[in-house]
Design a protein around this motif. Structure first.
Motif, PDB file in Angstrom:
ATOM      1  N   ASP A  71       0.851  -1.181   0.000  1.00  0.00           N
ATOM      2  CA  ASP A  71       0.000   0.000   0.000  1.00  0.00           C
ATOM      3  C   ASP A  71       0.889   1.233   0.000  1.00  0.00           C
ATOM      4  OD1 ASP A  71       0.964  -0.151   2.563  1.00  0.00           O
ATOM      5  OD2 ASP A  71      -0.980  -0.290   3.542  1.00  0.00           O
ATOM      6  N   SER A  72       0.269   2.392  -0.146  1.00  0.00           N
ATOM      7  CA  SER A  72       1.022   3.632  -0.331  1.00  0.00           C
ATOM      8  C   SER A  72       1.277   4.302   1.012  1.00  0.00           C
ATOM      9  CB  SER A  72       0.261   4.572  -1.267  1.00  0.00           C
ATOM     10  OG  SER A  72      -1.062   4.789  -0.794  1.00  0.00           O
ATOM     11  N   THR A  73       2.217   3.769   1.778  1.00  0.00           N
ATOM     12  CA  THR A  73       2.494   4.260   3.116  1.00  0.00           C
ATOM     13  C   THR A  73       3.415   5.473   3.070  1.00  0.00           C
ATOM     14  OG1 THR A  73       2.262   2.019   4.001  1.00  0.00           O
ATOM     15  CG2 THR A  73       3.373   3.646   5.388  1.00  0.00           C
ATOM     16  N   LEU A  74       2.975   6.540   3.711  1.00  0.00           N
ATOM     17  CA  LEU A  74       3.799   7.742   3.834  1.00  0.00           C
ATOM     18  C   LEU A  74       4.354   7.925   5.246  1.00  0.00           C
ATOM     19  CD1 LEU A  74       1.894  10.461   1.767  1.00  0.00           C
ATOM     20  CD2 LEU A  74       3.740   8.949   1.054  1.00  0.00           C
ATOM     21  N   GLY A  75       3.748   7.287   6.236  1.00  0.00           N
ATOM     22  CA  GLY A  75       4.198   7.476   7.608  1.00  0.00           C
ATOM     23  C   GLY A  75       3.995   6.238   8.443  1.00  0.00           C
ATOM     24  N   ILE A  76       4.832   6.087   9.478  1.00  0.00           N
ATOM     25  CA  ILE A  76       4.733   4.949  10.385  1.00  0.00           C
ATOM     26  C   ILE A  76       5.120   5.401  11.781  1.00  0.00           C
ATOM     27  CG2 ILE A  76       7.112   4.161   9.972  1.00  0.00           C
ATOM     28  CD1 ILE A  76       5.974   1.263  10.110  1.00  0.00           C
ATOM     29  N   ALA A  77       4.505   4.792  12.791  1.00  0.00           N
ATOM     30  CA  ALA A  77       4.848   5.038  14.194  1.00  0.00           C
ATOM     31  C   ALA A  77       4.825   3.711  14.925  1.00  0.00           C
ATOM     32  CB  ALA A  77       3.870   6.021  14.836  1.00  0.00           C
ATOM     33  N   LEU A  78       5.679   3.579  15.943  1.00  0.00           N
ATOM     34  CA  LEU A  78       5.845   2.331  16.676  1.00  0.00           C
ATOM     35  C   LEU A  78       5.654   2.574  18.166  1.00  0.00           C
ATOM     36  CD1 LEU A  78       9.131   1.163  14.910  1.00  0.00           C
ATOM     37  CD2 LEU A  78       6.822   0.366  14.395  1.00  0.00           C
ATOM     38  N   GLY A  79       5.028   1.603  18.834  1.00  0.00           N
ATOM     39  CA  GLY A  79       4.844   1.687  20.272  1.00  0.00           C
ATOM     40  C   GLY A  79       3.969   0.542  20.744  1.00  0.00           C
ATOM     41  N   ASP A  80       3.913   0.331  22.042  1.00  0.00           N
ATOM     42  CA  ASP A  80       3.079  -0.713  22.630  1.00  0.00           C
ATOM     43  C   ASP A  80       1.668  -0.165  22.811  1.00  0.00           C
ATOM     44  OD1 ASP A  80       1.903  -2.749  24.044  1.00  0.00           O
ATOM     45  OD2 ASP A  80       3.133  -2.500  25.837  1.00  0.00           O
ATOM     46  N   LEU A  81       0.738  -0.613  21.971  1.00  0.00           N
ATOM     47  CA  LEU A  81      -0.617  -0.070  21.974  1.00  0.00           C
ATOM     48  C   LEU A  81      -1.525  -0.707  23.014  1.00  0.00           C
ATOM     49  CD1 LEU A  81      -1.249   0.162  18.115  1.00  0.00           C
ATOM     50  CD2 LEU A  81      -0.510   1.982  19.661  1.00  0.00           C
ATOM     51  N   ASP A  82      -1.290  -1.969  23.355  1.00  0.00           N
ATOM     52  CA  ASP A  82      -2.240  -2.689  24.206  1.00  0.00           C
ATOM     53  C   ASP A  82      -1.658  -3.115  25.542  1.00  0.00           C
ATOM     54  OD1 ASP A  82      -0.536  -4.526  23.129  1.00  0.00           O
ATOM     55  OD2 ASP A  82      -2.072  -5.853  22.300  1.00  0.00           O
ATOM     56  N   GLY A  83      -0.470  -2.643  25.888  1.00  0.00           N
ATOM     57  CA  GLY A  83       0.074  -2.888  27.208  1.00  0.00           C
ATOM     58  C   GLY A  83       0.603  -4.280  27.442  1.00  0.00           C
ATOM     59  N   ASP A  84       0.870  -5.054  26.354  1.00  0.00           N
ATOM     60  CA  ASP A  84       1.402  -6.397  26.535  1.00  0.00           C
ATOM     61  C   ASP A  84       2.920  -6.448  26.464  1.00  0.00           C
ATOM     62  OD1 ASP A  84       1.796  -5.956  23.843  1.00  0.00           O
ATOM     63  OD2 ASP A  84       0.781  -7.783  23.155  1.00  0.00           O
ATOM     64  N   GLY A  85       3.538  -5.270  26.347  1.00  0.00           N
ATOM     65  CA  GLY A  85       4.987  -5.207  26.299  1.00  0.00           C
ATOM     66  C   GLY A  85       5.595  -5.456  24.938  1.00  0.00           C
ATOM     67  N   VAL A  86       4.758  -5.710  23.924  1.00  0.00           N
ATOM     68  CA  VAL A  86       5.234  -6.012  22.580  1.00  0.00           C
ATOM     69  C   VAL A  86       5.061  -4.780  21.701  1.00  0.00           C
ATOM     70  CG1 VAL A  86       4.984  -7.533  20.573  1.00  0.00           C
ATOM     71  CG2 VAL A  86       4.611  -8.425  22.882  1.00  0.00           C
ATOM     72  N   LEU A  87       6.041  -4.518  20.861  1.00  0.00           N
ATOM     73  CA  LEU A  87       6.023  -3.353  19.985  1.00  0.00           C
ATOM     74  C   LEU A  87       5.001  -3.538  18.869  1.00  0.00           C
ATOM     75  CD1 LEU A  87       7.711  -0.711  19.847  1.00  0.00           C
ATOM     76  CD2 LEU A  87       9.121  -1.852  18.122  1.00  0.00           C
ATOM     77  N   ASP A  88       4.090  -2.555  18.703  1.00  0.00           N
ATOM     78  CA  ASP A  88       3.081  -2.540  17.644  1.00  0.00           C
ATOM     79  C   ASP A  88       3.416  -1.426  16.659  1.00  0.00           C
ATOM     80  OD1 ASP A  88       1.505  -4.510  19.172  1.00  0.00           O
ATOM     81  OD2 ASP A  88       1.063  -2.833  20.500  1.00  0.00           O
ATOM     82  N   ALA A  89       2.654  -1.354  15.563  1.00  0.00           N
ATOM     83  CA  ALA A  89       2.923  -0.364  14.521  1.00  0.00           C
ATOM     84  C   ALA A  89       1.619   0.211  13.981  1.00  0.00           C
ATOM     85  CB  ALA A  89       3.722  -0.990  13.372  1.00  0.00           C
ATOM     86  N   LYS A 134      -3.659   1.766   8.765  1.00  0.00           N
ATOM     87  CA  LYS A 134      -3.634   0.412   9.312  1.00  0.00           C
ATOM     88  C   LYS A 134      -2.958   0.369  10.672  1.00  0.00           C
ATOM     89  CE  LYS A 134      -3.586  -1.804   4.756  1.00  0.00           C
ATOM     90  NZ  LYS A 134      -3.752  -0.550   4.007  1.00  0.00           N
ATOM     91  N   VAL A 135      -3.399  -0.592  11.482  1.00  0.00           N
ATOM     92  CA  VAL A 135      -2.776  -0.907  12.760  1.00  0.00           C
ATOM     93  C   VAL A 135      -2.260  -2.338  12.683  1.00  0.00           C
ATOM     94  CG1 VAL A 135      -3.169  -1.294  15.224  1.00  0.00           C
ATOM     95  CG2 VAL A 135      -4.195   0.691  14.090  1.00  0.00           C
ATOM     96  N   TYR A 136      -1.007  -2.528  13.070  1.00  0.00           N
ATOM     97  CA  TYR A 136      -0.387  -3.846  13.119  1.00  0.00           C
ATOM     98  C   TYR A 136      -0.056  -4.164  14.572  1.00  0.00           C
ATOM     99  CZ  TYR A 136       0.499  -3.287   8.075  1.00  0.00           C
ATOM    100  OH  TYR A 136       0.379  -3.097   6.720  1.00  0.00           O
ATOM    101  N   MET A 137      -0.542  -5.288  15.056  1.00  0.00           N
ATOM    102  CA  MET A 137      -0.203  -5.705  16.411  1.00  0.00           C
ATOM    103  C   MET A 137       1.094  -6.509  16.384  1.00  0.00           C
ATOM    104  SD  MET A 137      -2.617  -4.120  17.743  1.00  0.00           S
ATOM    105  CE  MET A 137      -2.122  -4.451  19.430  1.00  0.00           C
ATOM    106  N   GLY A 138       1.885  -6.339  17.408  1.00  0.00           N
ATOM    107  CA  GLY A 138       3.176  -6.998  17.459  1.00  0.00           C
ATOM    108  C   GLY A 138       3.055  -8.495  17.631  1.00  0.00           C
ATOM    109  N   ALA A 139       3.900  -9.232  16.908  1.00  0.00           N
ATOM    110  CA  ALA A 139       3.956 -10.689  17.015  1.00  0.00           C
ATOM    111  C   ALA A 139       5.297 -11.139  17.589  1.00  0.00           C
ATOM    112  CB  ALA A 139       3.736 -11.324  15.641  1.00  0.00           C
ATOM    113  N   GLY A 140       6.074 -10.177  18.099  1.00  0.00           N
ATOM    114  CA  GLY A 140       7.375 -10.498  18.662  1.00  0.00           C
ATOM    115  C   GLY A 140       7.291 -10.799  20.146  1.00  0.00           C
ATOM    116  N   GLU A 141       8.429 -10.666  20.811  1.00  0.00           N
ATOM    117  CA  GLU A 141       8.529 -10.972  22.234  1.00  0.00           C
ATOM    118  C   GLU A 141       8.286  -9.707  23.067  1.00  0.00           C
ATOM    119  OE1 GLU A 141       8.949 -13.982  23.565  1.00  0.00           O
ATOM    120  OE2 GLU A 141       8.888 -14.811  21.533  1.00  0.00           O
ATOM    121  N   PRO A 142       7.780  -9.871  24.299  1.00  0.00           N
ATOM    122  CA  PRO A 142       7.629  -8.703  25.184  1.00  0.00           C
ATOM    123  C   PRO A 142       8.971  -8.057  25.496  1.00  0.00           C
ATOM    124  CG  PRO A 142       6.361 -10.577  25.997  1.00  0.00           C
ATOM    125  CD  PRO A 142       7.227 -11.101  24.891  1.00  0.00           C
TER     126      PRO A 142
END
Length: 549
Positions: A371-389, A402-410
């Motif tokens: 998709d035509s992404t012009l901007g991105i921001a990263l942070g823990d959105l749901d308090g599970d300690g995992v980085l979201d986007a 779009k919102v992407y939930m983190g699938a990595g480690e806390p």
């Protein structure tokens, strides 16, 4: 430099980010009806910040206009976050404001411990807005506090003169961006959120190396505890301006190598190789349009080491790069927002060498999103300690953010106190001032995402003030006699880092200083207190949490 070894987790297999189609409720602003494929707003920038003070990261989308077409005014879209559930709040939070906005500057401009918004217009078609936060909602007061109408590319807040309040930088794109010469404006804060332009602080001509100044980053390039300024140009080379400590900037373009790329729209700054100075990522900065990696020699002079350090990165029309520790191994990887390709991750091996991770971003079915992404921001959105986007779409196609939930480690990696003053400045006999720099799991336009940054002074907690970039300052009230001091930070997941205690004392001194440290007089003519800081200690949280100390 104070370092300790960390036990690092193994790298998480891709994907690191999985789209959550239901994260943003209802039709997006500018969408036609409820059709999920309808176009949304043209988003130029997205930021994450806790606007309502509830401990969760809210979303701010700067919308309206493209690089060369103002189009119609569009909403400044704000979503309030409550434990990972978002609600559209712009109608109430910012009084339904609409405009043509390329960037929003976010920070506490009036010293009341909440975040305000400076919203300059991108096309000079309406006055610039300043939204003052009352704790959850905002009041617009731009005419009184700023009184300008801009053709803004970049907008950033930073304490450029080290007086404890946030000043404002706005770049003017001119009438025919990206080809028109750019102009920089520096507005000095009176301390209460009212700004006055200081002419002459920024070089009058920003087009010595390029045109179309679309982004800017404040950071301490030369590790002298003040904020320098990188200006990204949409055409030609970027510009480095060095601060003299009082908010007067001079062109230091010779300290940057030639870029030669098609354009730079969203650079980022972090320490990629663990040597405690700040390196630069320039999206689209190299001649073949790839991200360009510039390594700092420790004194603010940079060398292009892209070819030696970056492997597998495809040629694409990218628009932003962010530093983040996506694999929880204690070093900063690179996350890239692409206009023509999928979002992607370049993984750091710990020494500042990067390799492309395949499939780092996917949809909820495991597929690749283009998709035509012009901007991105990263942070823990749901308090599970995992980085979201969170991404923002603009330019062409279905402009659905779009919102992407983190699938990595806390997050179990403690922050790094990258630099800590070896001297404490004494502005007057009864006070002291020192600085320290913090690097945590992800960079943002609002600074490191921390629960708290503070000093322990003689056993008492003194809050630190964010200056911009990764730099913090602490003011102390002094009395005669010995003192102890250390800097501490707690990140969003509860991981804590503190320097070891430093000792200093106030005595008769020399040269009008009235201070001494370990029996050693400070340099002649300087009102400084030498510190004997030895190192840092780090503590990982037992589990992620969002409580405030």
């Amino acid at each position: 430099m104070w370092l300790i070894s960390l036990a690092l987790s193994s790298a998480q297999a891709a994907p690191y980010f999985v789209q959550d189609p239901a994260a943003l409720p209802g039709p997006q602003p500018c969408a036609a009806g409820v059709d999920p494929s309808a176009e949304g707003c043209s988003t130029n920038q997205v930021q994450l910040a806790d606007l309502d003070g509830n401990g969760d990261l809210d979303i701010v989308y700067a919308n309206g206009g493209s690089q060369d077409d103002p189009g119609d005014a569009q909403p400044l879209a704000i979503y309030h976050n409550t434990a990972g559930t978002f609600s559209y709040a712009a109608d109430d939070a910012v009084e339904g404001f609409t405009g043509r906005v390329r960037q929003v500057a976010i920070g506490d401009i009036d010293g009341d411990d909440d975040l305000d918004l400076v919203v300059p217009d991108g096309y000079g078609l309406q006055p610039d807005a300043v939204f003052v936060n009352d704790g959850r909602f905002f009041s617009e007061d731009g005419a009184a506090r700023l009184g300008t109408t801009s053709h803004a590319g970049a907008a950033r807040l930073a304490d450029v003169d080290d007086d404890g309040d946030l000043d404002l930088f706005v770049s003017d794109l001119g009438d025919t961006p990206p080809d028109s010469p750019g102009v920089g404006h520096l507005y000095i804060n009176a301390g209460t959120g009212f700004f006055t332009e200081r002419v002459g602080s920024i070089p009058a001509d920003l087009s010595s190396t390029g045109t179309g100044p679309v982004d800017a980053d404040f950071f301490d390039a030369d590790t002298d505890n003040d904020l320098d300024l990188l200006i990204a140009n949409a055409a030609g080379d970027s510009i480095l301006l060095v601060n003299d400590g009082t908010g007067i900037f001079t062109d230091a373009g010779a300290q940057l190598p030639a870029q030669g790329g098609p354009s730079v729209h969203g650079p980022d700054v972090c320490d990629v190789d663990g040597d405690d100075d700040l390196d630069l990522w320039l999206d689209g900065g190299s001649r073949d349009g790839l991200e360009q990696l510039l390594i700092n020699d420790g004194n603010g002079t940079y060398s292009d080491q892209t070819n030696a350090r970056v492997d597998g990165n495809p040629t694409a029309d990218d628009n932003q790069v962010l530093c983040a520790d996506v694999d929880q191994d204690g070093d900063m990887d690179a996350v890239i927002a692409s206009l023509s390709d999928a979002e992607r991750v370049l993984q750091n091996d710990g020494s500042g060498a990067f390799t492309l991770v395949d499939g780092a971003f996917t949809d909820d079915g495991g597929g690749t999103i283009h998709d035509s992404t012009l901007g991105i921001a990263l942070g823990d959105l749901d308090g599970d300690g995992v980085l979201d986007a969170v991404t923002g779409q603009g330019g062409s196609g279905p402009l659905l953010n779009k919102v992407y939930m983190g699938a990595g480690e806390p997050d179990t990696v403690a922050p790094t106190i990258r630099h800590f003053d070896s001297f404490v400045n004494r502005p007057d006999p009864g006070s002291a001032l020192f600085h320290f720099s913090v690097q945590d799991g992800a960079t943002s336009g609002v600074g490191p995402q921390l629960q708290q940054a503070y000093a322990e002074f003689d056993g008492n907690v003194v809050d630190a003030t964010w200056m911009g970039g990764d730099l913090y300052r602490v003011e102390l009230d002094l009395t005669d006699g010995p003192h102890t001091l250390r800097a501490c930070v707690i990140d969003a997941a509860g991981n804590t880092t503190c320097t070891f205690e430093a000792d200093f004392s106030i005595g008769s001194g020399k040269d009008g200083c009235g201070c001494a440290s370990s029996g050693n007089a400070p340099p002649a003519g300087l009102a400084l207190l030498a510190l004997s800081a030895l190192g840092v200690t780090r503590r990982r949280a037992d589990k992620p949490h969002r409580s405030r100390p």
